[in-house]
Design a protein around this motif. Sequence first.
Motif, PDB file in Angstrom:
ATOM      1  N   SER A  19       8.786   2.673   3.925  1.00 25.12           N
ATOM      2  CA  SER A  19       7.440   2.885   4.448  1.00 25.12           C
ATOM      3  C   SER A  19       7.016   4.342   4.282  1.00 25.12           C
ATOM      4  O   SER A  19       5.849   4.633   4.006  1.00 25.12           O
ATOM      5  CB  SER A  19       7.368   2.478   5.925  1.00 25.12           C
ATOM      6  OG  SER A  19       8.160   3.332   6.729  1.00 25.12           O
ATOM      7  N   ARG A  23       3.878   5.603   1.851  1.00 28.43           N
ATOM      8  CA  ARG A  23       2.784   6.462   2.285  1.00 28.43           C
ATOM      9  C   ARG A  23       2.602   7.643   1.325  1.00 28.43           C
ATOM     10  O   ARG A  23       1.476   8.018   0.989  1.00 28.43           O
ATOM     11  CB  ARG A  23       3.055   6.958   3.708  1.00 28.43           C
ATOM     12  CG  ARG A  23       1.857   7.588   4.379  1.00 28.43           C
ATOM     13  CD  ARG A  23       1.858   7.420   5.888  1.00 28.43           C
ATOM     14  NE  ARG A  23       3.052   7.939   6.517  1.00 28.43           N
ATOM     15  CZ  ARG A  23       4.004   7.173   7.065  1.00 28.43           C
ATOM     16  NH1 ARG A  23       3.889   5.845   7.037  1.00 28.43           N
ATOM     17  NH2 ARG A  23       5.057   7.717   7.638  1.00 28.43           N
ATOM     18  N   TRP A  26       0.932   6.277  -1.966  1.00 25.98           N
ATOM     19  CA  TRP A  26      -0.502   6.013  -1.876  1.00 25.98           C
ATOM     20  C   TRP A  26      -1.314   7.272  -1.615  1.00 25.98           C
ATOM     21  O   TRP A  26      -2.520   7.303  -1.862  1.00 25.98           O
ATOM     22  CB  TRP A  26      -0.774   4.971  -0.792  1.00 25.98           C
ATOM     23  CG  TRP A  26      -0.428   3.596  -1.244  1.00 25.98           C
ATOM     24  CD1 TRP A  26       0.639   2.834  -0.843  1.00 25.98           C
ATOM     25  CD2 TRP A  26      -1.123   2.822  -2.217  1.00 25.98           C
ATOM     26  NE1 TRP A  26       0.648   1.636  -1.505  1.00 25.98           N
ATOM     27  CE2 TRP A  26      -0.420   1.598  -2.363  1.00 25.98           C
ATOM     28  CE3 TRP A  26      -2.266   3.037  -2.994  1.00 25.98           C
ATOM     29  CZ2 TRP A  26      -0.833   0.596  -3.225  1.00 25.98           C
ATOM     30  CZ3 TRP A  26      -2.681   2.042  -3.869  1.00 25.98           C
ATOM     31  CH2 TRP A  26      -1.965   0.836  -3.979  1.00 25.98           C
ATOM     32  N   ARG A  27      -0.643   8.332  -1.166  1.00 26.95           N
ATOM     33  CA  ARG A  27      -1.353   9.585  -0.907  1.00 26.95           C
ATOM     34  C   ARG A  27      -1.835  10.228  -2.203  1.00 26.95           C
ATOM     35  O   ARG A  27      -2.996  10.634  -2.307  1.00 26.95           O
ATOM     36  CB  ARG A  27      -0.432  10.548  -0.154  1.00 26.95           C
ATOM     37  CG  ARG A  27      -0.958  11.976  -0.030  1.00 26.95           C
ATOM     38  CD  ARG A  27      -2.122  12.088   0.910  1.00 26.95           C
ATOM     39  NE  ARG A  27      -2.624  13.464   0.974  1.00 26.95           N
ATOM     40  CZ  ARG A  27      -3.547  13.875   1.824  1.00 26.95           C
ATOM     41  NH1 ARG A  27      -4.056  13.031   2.689  1.00 26.95           N
ATOM     42  NH2 ARG A  27      -3.959  15.130   1.817  1.00 26.95           N
TER      43      ARG A  27
END
Length: 436
Positions: A19, A23, A26-27
């Motif tokens: 996870s 993150r 996708w940043r």
Amino acid sequence: MSTNGTAVAAREGVASSDSIYARVTWRFMPLLFICYVVAYLDRVNVGFAKLQMLNDLHFSETMYGFGAGIFFVGYFFFEVPSNLLLHRLGARRWIARIMVTWAVISAATAWVTSPTMFYVLRFVLGIAEAGFFPGLVLYLTYWFPAQRRGRMVAFLMAGNPVSGIVGGPVSGFIMQRLAGHGGFAGWQWLFVLEALPALVLGAVIYFFLDDRVKDAKWLPQHERDFIQSEIDAEARTKSHGSVRQTFTSLKVWTLCAILFGIVMGSYAVGFWQPTIIKGSGVTDPLTIGLLTVVPYASALVAMIVVGRHADRTRERRWHVVVPQIVAASGFVLCAYAGHNTWLSLLGLTLAASGVITALPMFWALPTSFLGGTGAAAGIALINSTGNLAGFVSPALVGWLKTLTHSLDSSLFLIAGSLIVSALLILTQMPARLVNK
């Protein structure tokens, strides 16, 4: 703790790390992906411009091939300094600088009137773009450990086929529909309009990208510490040689030769695919652009599937070698296709799928054992030297086409370079060194 309890804790740890990295992905990965799409499009859109540009400017195939390829000479000389500056100054400022300068120079190609102007602008464009791709690869080593990085490089380099999927129809549309508007030829509009996104993205990169994990204020401190601990643990297993040691490493120079063979195939597709399709009997620029979607779409699927399989199995060598063999067979098929459009398209599909898949899989090899300043210099040296094939490939293909009035001998030569490159991987890159 019981065995079952330990297993549950391990699974929870994996889920938690997944996870965190999701993150991170996708940043900034979508942004880097779009940047790579634009970069590759600006680099090879000259292949589409060629369909009109040669007649308008009275250039020969040899002139075009030399001009298309001289980009990589400037790229070669400034690649290593560029990557060292990125390592020192940070990715945010340096990548933004690269994108803005190449956008201006790429747009200026619209005003070319002579071979000399064409050569100079292509050479300077190579200088401007030097360090972009190896800089992105180096940047990924700051954020992702090896077992996750192969997938990220594959995702990034998916920009190559996506630029073909998007760029082919768009380039064909611009050249066909805007020809003559405002006193500009279609190929001139092509250079101007396709340079604009890089200007915008340069500004976005400057204000959005984080240079290192410690700068990522959008991540909680414990998550930053976790990522950094994984990067540091991997760094202890790598070679942290000096720049001088990198330049004298036999492994690094072998990787240069391997990449050279792959890039020979990559730019044979990038610079000559529209010409191959046109030679099969298709003359309309928009139709040619639409047909180029097929090889690139197939390549996109292939590289994603192979990238995931490589990360899951942690096997690196055969995930480069098999795509090279597929690409070589595709180039041979193109040579035998003649005026059969569908057979030519099948050959191009195999060729594009093979070389575009081999490229991201290749970058798992050097990043498996290079670290620190050695990685910055090594990745840049490998990329710049390997990309000299970007000069040799179009220049040699153009010269042979002018000499023989056919692409066949060039296509056989490209296929041979891919096979030699594959043999170097199997004989010079032991599995224990790169399978991580």
